[in-house]
Design a protein around this motif. Sequence first.
Motif, PDB file in Angstrom:
ATOM      1  N   VAL A 165       0.863  -1.179   0.000  1.00  0.00           N
ATOM      2  CA  VAL A 165       0.000   0.000   0.000  1.00  0.00           C
ATOM      3  C   VAL A 165       0.901   1.230   0.000  1.00  0.00           C
ATOM      4  CG1 VAL A 165      -1.816   1.265   1.188  1.00  0.00           C
ATOM      5  CG2 VAL A 165      -1.795  -1.244   1.248  1.00  0.00           C
ATOM      6  N   VAL A 166       0.807   2.024  -1.026  1.00  0.00           N
ATOM      7  CA  VAL A 166       1.675   3.195  -1.191  1.00  0.00           C
ATOM      8  C   VAL A 166       1.101   4.390  -0.429  1.00  0.00           C
ATOM      9  CG1 VAL A 166       2.739   4.763  -2.858  1.00  0.00           C
ATOM     10  CG2 VAL A 166       2.388   2.355  -3.459  1.00  0.00           C
ATOM     11  N   GLY A 167       2.000   5.172   0.191  1.00  0.00           N
ATOM     12  CA  GLY A 167       1.584   6.410   0.842  1.00  0.00           C
ATOM     13  C   GLY A 167       1.010   6.235   2.228  1.00  0.00           C
ATOM     14  N   LEU A 168       1.315   5.109   2.874  1.00  0.00           N
ATOM     15  CA  LEU A 168       0.817   4.856   4.227  1.00  0.00           C
ATOM     16  C   LEU A 168       1.991   4.433   5.093  1.00  0.00           C
ATOM     17  CD1 LEU A 168      -1.930   4.887   5.704  1.00  0.00           C
ATOM     18  CD2 LEU A 168      -2.095   2.434   5.266  1.00  0.00           C
ATOM     19  N   GLY A 169       2.487   5.359   5.941  1.00  0.00           N
ATOM     20  CA  GLY A 169       3.646   5.070   6.765  1.00  0.00           C
ATOM     21  C   GLY A 169       4.889   4.863   5.926  1.00  0.00           C
ATOM     22  N   GLU A 170       5.908   4.232   6.538  1.00  0.00           N
ATOM     23  CA  GLU A 170       7.122   3.897   5.796  1.00  0.00           C
ATOM     24  C   GLU A 170       6.886   2.701   4.877  1.00  0.00           C
ATOM     25  OE1 GLU A 170      10.390   3.254   8.405  1.00  0.00           O
ATOM     26  OE2 GLU A 170      10.172   5.174   9.419  1.00  0.00           O
ATOM     27  N   ARG A 171       6.101   1.766   5.359  1.00  0.00           N
ATOM     28  CA  ARG A 171       5.767   0.580   4.571  1.00  0.00           C
ATOM     29  C   ARG A 171       4.430   0.036   5.045  1.00  0.00           C
ATOM     30  NH1 ARG A 171       8.315  -5.488   4.634  1.00  0.00           N
ATOM     31  NH2 ARG A 171       7.221  -6.244   2.766  1.00  0.00           N
ATOM     32  N   ALA A 172       3.608  -0.399   4.123  1.00  0.00           N
ATOM     33  CA  ALA A 172       2.309  -0.974   4.462  1.00  0.00           C
ATOM     34  C   ALA A 172       2.018  -2.120   3.506  1.00  0.00           C
ATOM     35  CB  ALA A 172       1.201   0.077   4.374  1.00  0.00           C
ATOM     36  N   ALA A 183      -9.255  -9.765   5.660  1.00  0.00           N
ATOM     37  CA  ALA A 183      -7.980  -9.196   5.237  1.00  0.00           C
ATOM     38  C   ALA A 183      -7.265  -8.613   6.440  1.00  0.00           C
ATOM     39  CB  ALA A 183      -8.188  -8.113   4.174  1.00  0.00           C
ATOM     40  N   ARG A 184      -5.929  -8.517   6.313  1.00  0.00           N
ATOM     41  CA  ARG A 184      -5.109  -7.900   7.359  1.00  0.00           C
ATOM     42  C   ARG A 184      -4.260  -6.803   6.732  1.00  0.00           C
ATOM     43  NH1 ARG A 184      -0.010 -10.898  10.127  1.00  0.00           N
ATOM     44  NH2 ARG A 184       0.792 -10.487   8.026  1.00  0.00           N
ATOM     45  N   LEU A 185      -4.314  -5.624   7.333  1.00  0.00           N
ATOM     46  CA  LEU A 185      -3.506  -4.487   6.902  1.00  0.00           C
ATOM     47  C   LEU A 185      -2.499  -4.181   7.994  1.00  0.00           C
ATOM     48  CD1 LEU A 185      -2.885  -2.016   5.057  1.00  0.00           C
ATOM     49  CD2 LEU A 185      -4.699  -0.798   6.298  1.00  0.00           C
ATOM     50  N   MET A 186      -1.206  -4.144   7.622  1.00  0.00           N
ATOM     51  CA  MET A 186      -0.152  -3.824   8.580  1.00  0.00           C
ATOM     52  C   MET A 186       0.636  -2.630   8.068  1.00  0.00           C
ATOM     53  SD  MET A 186       1.347  -7.471   9.968  1.00  0.00           S
ATOM     54  CE  MET A 186       2.092  -6.625  11.379  1.00  0.00           C
ATOM     55  N   VAL A 187       0.937  -1.701   8.988  1.00  0.00           N
ATOM     56  CA  VAL A 187       1.654  -0.480   8.631  1.00  0.00           C
ATOM     57  C   VAL A 187       2.839  -0.321   9.574  1.00  0.00           C
ATOM     58  CG1 VAL A 187       1.513   2.011   8.299  1.00  0.00           C
ATOM     59  CG2 VAL A 187      -0.498   0.586   7.856  1.00  0.00           C
ATOM     60  N   LEU A 188       3.996  -0.009   9.007  1.00  0.00           N
ATOM     61  CA  LEU A 188       5.212   0.269   9.765  1.00  0.00           C
ATOM     62  C   LEU A 188       5.576   1.731   9.572  1.00  0.00           C
ATOM     63  CD1 LEU A 188       7.836  -0.704  11.296  1.00  0.00           C
ATOM     64  CD2 LEU A 188       8.825  -1.035   9.015  1.00  0.00           C
ATOM     65  N   ASP A 189       5.807   2.438  10.682  1.00  0.00           N
ATOM     66  CA  ASP A 189       6.247   3.830  10.596  1.00  0.00           C
ATOM     67  C   ASP A 189       7.148   4.106  11.785  1.00  0.00           C
ATOM     68  OD1 ASP A 189       6.594   6.356   9.658  1.00  0.00           O
ATOM     69  OD2 ASP A 189       4.602   7.090  10.163  1.00  0.00           O
ATOM     70  N   GLY A 190       8.463   4.064  11.567  1.00  0.00           N
ATOM     71  CA  GLY A 190       9.401   4.214  12.669  1.00  0.00           C
ATOM     72  C   GLY A 190       9.284   3.029  13.615  1.00  0.00           C
ATOM     73  N   MET A 224      -7.471   3.303   8.390  1.00  0.00           N
ATOM     74  CA  MET A 224      -6.150   3.276   9.000  1.00  0.00           C
ATOM     75  C   MET A 224      -5.477   4.640   8.865  1.00  0.00           C
ATOM     76  SD  MET A 224      -3.765   1.631  10.616  1.00  0.00           S
ATOM     77  CE  MET A 224      -3.920  -0.157  10.387  1.00  0.00           C
ATOM     78  N   ARG A 225      -5.623   5.270   7.721  1.00  0.00           N
ATOM     79  CA  ARG A 225      -5.032   6.588   7.513  1.00  0.00           C
ATOM     80  C   ARG A 225      -5.609   7.597   8.520  1.00  0.00           C
ATOM     81  NH1 ARG A 225      -2.690   7.538   2.849  1.00  0.00           N
ATOM     82  NH2 ARG A 225      -4.085   6.067   1.781  1.00  0.00           N
ATOM     83  N   THR A 226      -6.911   7.528   8.744  1.00  0.00           N
ATOM     84  CA  THR A 226      -7.569   8.420   9.699  1.00  0.00           C
ATOM     85  C   THR A 226      -7.066   8.183  11.117  1.00  0.00           C
ATOM     86  OG1 THR A 226      -9.556   8.519   8.330  1.00  0.00           O
ATOM     87  CG2 THR A 226      -9.794   9.126  10.649  1.00  0.00           C
ATOM     88  N   LEU A 227      -6.932   6.918  11.511  1.00  0.00           N
ATOM     89  CA  LEU A 227      -6.468   6.586  12.852  1.00  0.00           C
ATOM     90  C   LEU A 227      -5.042   7.082  13.072  1.00  0.00           C
ATOM     91  CD1 LEU A 227      -6.842   4.827  15.532  1.00  0.00           C
ATOM     92  CD2 LEU A 227      -5.411   3.192  14.306  1.00  0.00           C
TER      93      LEU A 227
END
Length: 233
Positions: A165-172, A183-190, A224-227
């Motif tokens: 997923v582009v544009g969400l944290g460092e990597r998603a 489905a499972r969505l995982m986001v890494l940011d720092g 997720m972006r809103t949260l």
Amino acid sequence: MIGEPEIDGDWHTASGAEGVAEALPGEPGRERVRGVARRPWLWALGGVVAASAVWAGTLVVQDRFPDLPRLDYVHSPDLCKEFELKTVGQAAGREFEGRQSGEGVYLAQDWSYCTVSTPYQEGTVMYGAQLLVELHKKQDPAGEFATGPGTDPATRLDTGERYEVVGLGERAVLDPYYANGGARLMVLDGGAVFTLTVQWFRLNDDKAAGVDGSAMQAAMVEDMRTLMAKLKR
């Protein structure tokens, strides 16, 4: 493993700067002295000394832990207050309820979670969702990101269908379930890792016919972006 909260040590205590600020009023001969005029330069000197002490303490911490992960998000003790699922609810055409939350604050990691579900209605698709937020304070989670089974060991993720997923944290990354059941969505940011899982099913029908998986996945990304914007420092 990232999907499991780490328990490492005692509950956290106030930082050094806060401890200094709280100790000053109670010290004899300082602010509690009455009837004695204090020279202005003493106030300035005290400020310089306090600032120097805080700065020195910061340098010591940075020297001891040079590779601490970056944390740009605050810990929420009641994540259900932040977890609205507006877009996911619109995609499901149902309202979520039955909110349950939990949290932990430790030396290595702070974490909080929230679970919600839709009420049972005969002949309709049922939905369940879980959000887990982990704030890693000592070890960078990038090396183990998205390598575990998720927050529910019983789930079967179709990692062969994983997409970035582009544009969400460092990597998603987003992983659909086998048989299009969630489905499972995982986001890494720092040092922060966000995991959102949404499941859907109909009783006596594992495939939950009629659910638009692509629309639900897009809705998960938006919520997720809103949260993440809410928890941003």
